[in-house]
Design a protein around this motif. Structure first.
Motif, PDB file in Angstrom:
ATOM      1  N   ALA A  13       0.623  -1.025  -0.112  1.00 20.66           N
ATOM      2  CA  ALA A  13      -0.331   0.147  -0.233  1.00 20.66           C
ATOM      3  C   ALA A  13       0.442   1.292   0.202  1.00 20.66           C
ATOM      4  CB  ALA A  13      -1.120  -0.022   1.125  1.00 20.66           C
ATOM      5  N   SER A  14       1.422   1.240   0.495  1.00 18.06           N
ATOM      6  CA  SER A  14       2.895   2.632   0.626  1.00 18.06           C
ATOM      7  C   SER A  14       3.427   2.496  -0.965  1.00 18.06           C
ATOM      8  CB  SER A  14       3.609   1.953   1.514  1.00 18.06           C
ATOM      9  OG  SER A  14       3.680   1.516   3.089  1.00 18.06           O
ATOM     10  N   ALA A  15       3.969   1.689  -1.873  1.00 16.97           N
ATOM     11  CA  ALA A  15       3.771   1.087  -2.858  1.00 16.97           C
ATOM     12  C   ALA A  15       4.139   2.461  -3.407  1.00 16.97           C
ATOM     13  CB  ALA A  15       4.737   0.288  -3.333  1.00 16.97           C
ATOM     14  N   GLY A  16       2.198   1.574  -3.796  1.00 17.48           N
ATOM     15  CA  GLY A  16       0.813   2.275  -4.223  1.00 17.48           C
ATOM     16  C   GLY A  16       0.592   4.031  -4.390  1.00 17.48           C
ATOM     17  N   THR A  17       0.615   4.462  -2.536  1.00 11.88           N
ATOM     18  CA  THR A  17       0.340   5.349  -2.561  1.00 11.88           C
ATOM     19  C   THR A  17       2.385   6.261  -3.061  1.00 11.88           C
ATOM     20  OG1 THR A  17      -0.528   5.480  -0.950  1.00 11.88           O
ATOM     21  CG2 THR A  17       0.748   7.269  -0.507  1.00 11.88           C
ATOM     22  N   CYS A  18       3.175   5.430  -3.105  1.00 12.77           N
ATOM     23  CA  CYS A  18       3.896   6.499  -2.975  1.00 12.77           C
ATOM     24  C   CYS A  18       3.929   6.495  -4.520  1.00 12.77           C
ATOM     25  CB  CYS A  18       5.348   5.940  -3.104  1.00 12.77           C
ATOM     26  SG  CYS A  18       5.770   6.221  -1.580  1.00 12.77           S
ATOM     27  N   GLY A  36      -6.893  14.880  -3.258  1.00 12.24           N
ATOM     28  CA  GLY A  36      -7.792  14.125  -2.152  1.00 12.24           C
ATOM     29  C   GLY A  36      -7.635  12.633  -2.535  1.00 12.24           C
ATOM     30  N   SER A  37      -7.521  12.113  -3.696  1.00 13.97           N
ATOM     31  CA  SER A  37      -6.082  10.460  -3.606  1.00 13.97           C
ATOM     32  C   SER A  37      -5.532  10.195  -2.881  1.00 13.97           C
ATOM     33  CB  SER A  37      -6.335  10.169  -5.314  1.00 13.97           C
ATOM     34  OG  SER A  37      -7.656  10.120  -5.899  1.00 13.97           O
ATOM     35  N   VAL A  38      -4.168  11.154  -2.564  1.00 13.34           N
ATOM     36  CA  VAL A  38      -3.765  11.158  -2.031  1.00 13.34           C
ATOM     37  C   VAL A  38      -3.793  11.024  -0.590  1.00 13.34           C
ATOM     38  CG1 VAL A  38      -0.504  12.186  -0.710  1.00 13.34           C
ATOM     39  CG2 VAL A  38      -2.176  12.011  -3.566  1.00 13.34           C
ATOM     40  N   ALA A  39      -4.663  11.910  -0.247  1.00 14.76           N
ATOM     41  CA  ALA A  39      -5.020  12.225   1.302  1.00 14.76           C
ATOM     42  C   ALA A  39      -5.945  10.840   1.419  1.00 14.76           C
ATOM     43  CB  ALA A  39      -5.923  13.574   1.661  1.00 14.76           C
ATOM     44  N   ALA A  40      -6.658  10.562   1.069  1.00 16.08           N
ATOM     45  CA  ALA A  40      -7.457   8.983   0.932  1.00 16.08           C
ATOM     46  C   ALA A  40      -6.630   8.159   1.375  1.00 16.08           C
ATOM     47  CB  ALA A  40      -8.524   8.913  -0.015  1.00 16.08           C
ATOM     48  N   SER A  41      -4.834   7.944   0.497  1.00 15.76           N
ATOM     49  CA  SER A  41      -3.943   6.561   0.061  1.00 15.76           C
ATOM     50  C   SER A  41      -3.298   7.018   1.664  1.00 15.76           C
ATOM     51  CB  SER A  41      -3.521   6.584  -0.678  1.00 15.76           C
ATOM     52  OG  SER A  41      -4.107   6.633  -1.866  1.00 15.76           O
ATOM     53  N   LEU A  42      -3.137   7.759   2.393  1.00 11.99           N
ATOM     54  CA  LEU A  42      -2.766   8.011   3.385  1.00 11.99           C
ATOM     55  C   LEU A  42      -3.616   7.686   4.613  1.00 11.99           C
ATOM     56  CD1 LEU A  42      -0.560  11.335   2.515  1.00 11.99           C
ATOM     57  CD2 LEU A  42       0.299   8.807   2.983  1.00 11.99           C
ATOM     58  N   MET A  48      -3.884   0.769   8.610  1.00 13.99           N
ATOM     59  CA  MET A  48      -2.991  -0.438   8.182  1.00 13.99           C
ATOM     60  C   MET A  48      -1.594  -0.087   9.024  1.00 13.99           C
ATOM     61  SD  MET A  48      -3.016  -0.621   4.253  1.00 13.99           S
ATOM     62  CE  MET A  48      -1.884  -2.402   3.614  1.00 13.99           C
ATOM     63  N   SER A  49      -1.197   1.093   9.401  1.00 11.16           N
ATOM     64  CA  SER A  49      -0.181   1.232  10.211  1.00 11.16           C
ATOM     65  C   SER A  49      -0.666   0.372  11.820  1.00 11.16           C
ATOM     66  CB  SER A  49       1.326   2.357  10.338  1.00 11.16           C
ATOM     67  OG  SER A  49       1.110   2.333   8.863  1.00 11.16           O
ATOM     68  N   ASP A  50      -1.895   1.096  11.819  1.00 16.06           N
ATOM     69  CA  ASP A  50      -2.120   1.145  13.316  1.00 16.06           C
ATOM     70  C   ASP A  50      -2.055  -0.083  13.422  1.00 16.06           C
ATOM     71  OD1 ASP A  50      -3.747   1.579  15.822  1.00 16.06           O
ATOM     72  OD2 ASP A  50      -5.183   3.087  15.296  1.00 16.06           O
ATOM     73  N   ALA A  64     -13.061   3.375  10.265  1.00 26.46           N
ATOM     74  CA  ALA A  64     -13.751   2.605   9.005  1.00 26.46           C
ATOM     75  C   ALA A  64     -14.731   4.900   8.508  1.00 26.46           C
ATOM     76  CB  ALA A  64     -14.616   2.168   9.744  1.00 26.46           C
ATOM     77  N   ILE A  65     -15.283   5.078   9.643  1.00 24.97           N
ATOM     78  CA  ILE A  65     -15.365   6.543   9.524  1.00 24.97           C
ATOM     79  C   ILE A  65     -14.810   7.442   8.304  1.00 24.97           C
ATOM     80  CG2 ILE A  65     -16.528   8.652  10.126  1.00 24.97           C
ATOM     81  CD1 ILE A  65     -17.297   7.351  12.655  1.00 24.97           C
ATOM     82  N   ALA A  66     -13.143   7.701   8.993  1.00 26.56           N
ATOM     83  CA  ALA A  66     -12.067   8.519   8.185  1.00 26.56           C
ATOM     84  C   ALA A  66     -12.087   8.248   7.018  1.00 26.56           C
ATOM     85  CB  ALA A  66     -10.507   8.370   8.634  1.00 26.56           C
ATOM     86  N   LEU A  67     -12.271   6.784   6.855  1.00 27.01           N
ATOM     87  CA  LEU A  67     -12.208   5.977   5.962  1.00 27.01           C
ATOM     88  C   LEU A  67     -13.289   5.980   4.282  1.00 27.01           C
ATOM     89  CD1 LEU A  67     -10.722   1.854   5.859  1.00 27.01           C
ATOM     90  CD2 LEU A  67      -9.425   3.986   4.602  1.00 27.01           C
ATOM     91  N   LEU A  68     -14.061   5.987   5.155  1.00 30.31           N
ATOM     92  CA  LEU A  68     -15.224   6.376   4.184  1.00 30.31           C
ATOM     93  C   LEU A  68     -15.531   7.568   3.821  1.00 30.31           C
ATOM     94  CD1 LEU A  68     -18.271   5.283   3.321  1.00 30.31           C
ATOM     95  CD2 LEU A  68     -19.261   6.338   5.296  1.00 30.31           C
ATOM     96  N   ALA A  69     -15.683   8.345   4.633  1.00 23.73           N
ATOM     97  CA  ALA A  69     -14.860  10.321   4.453  1.00 23.73           C
ATOM     98  C   ALA A  69     -14.435  10.492   3.186  1.00 23.73           C
ATOM     99  CB  ALA A  69     -15.116  10.646   5.508  1.00 23.73           C
TER     100      ALA A  69
END
Length: 179
Positions: A13-18, A36-42, A48-50, A64-69
């Motif tokens: 996921a980190s590679a994809g975000t990069c 926005g896409s970069v923010a959603a990926s972060l 995942m880190s958590d 889940a709410i953060a991902l949904l938003a």
């Protein structure tokens, strides 16, 4: 084994975000969707880190709410700024749908031992029984779509790597969620 799957999913996921972050959009409307896409990926990297490191930063429902938003914001921005025809293309839609697909996985495996008794957390993460197989359906569809996007010609190498890495990451997360 589950920890190794989680860690591998985080690396992918980190590679994809990069790759997503490196493909800066130059056009005005596209640049906002890209950001926005970069923010959603972060947000996804944070989730995942958590999970991987058991940090207990936020409750799974908050993630889940953060991902949904984040996913809804990216999809709405893509549609509003680019119109219906162009909104179905590109990594922004892939990122938005990926965030939505991961929400049930996060909720299924998101009981952190730092927040609760370790035995309770382990039982909650593996208590889905036969219903756990239902977690695989949206993830499997997303992985299949990611493969199609990865092999599609006409996309940039960064975009193809982003699709492949995010699809593989989702597959590993789904496997880890099944325990």
């Amino acid at each position: 084994m589950s920890d190794a799957l989680h860690l591998a999913a985080l690396v992918l996921a980190s590679a994809g975000t990069c790759c997503l972050a490196a493909s800066v959009e130059r056009r005005r409307g596209r640049r906002m969707v890209w950001a926005g896409s970069v923010a959603a990926s972060l947000i996804m990297i944070g989730v995942m880190s958590d999970i991987v490191f058991g940090l207990g930063i936020a409750h799974p429902i908050a993630w889940a709410i953060a991902l949904l938003a984040g996913s809804v914001a990216v999809a709405a921005g893509e549609r509003t700024l680019l119109g219906r025809t162009d909104a179905a293309r590109g990594p922004a839609v892939h990122t938005a749908i990926g965030g939505l697909v991961v929400i049930p996985l996060v909720l299924a495996m998101g009981q952190y031992s730092g927040a609760q008794d370790a035995a309770l957390a382990g039982a909650a993460a593996h208590a889905h029984g036969s219903g756990g197989a239902l977690l695989l359906l949206p993830a499997a569809a997303f992985v299949a779509w990611s493969v199609v996007l990865f092999v599609r010609t006409g996309s940039s190498a960064r975009e193809r790597i982003q699709h492949g890495a995010m699809g593989a990451s989702t597959m590993l997360m789904a496997l880890a969620a099944l325990g």
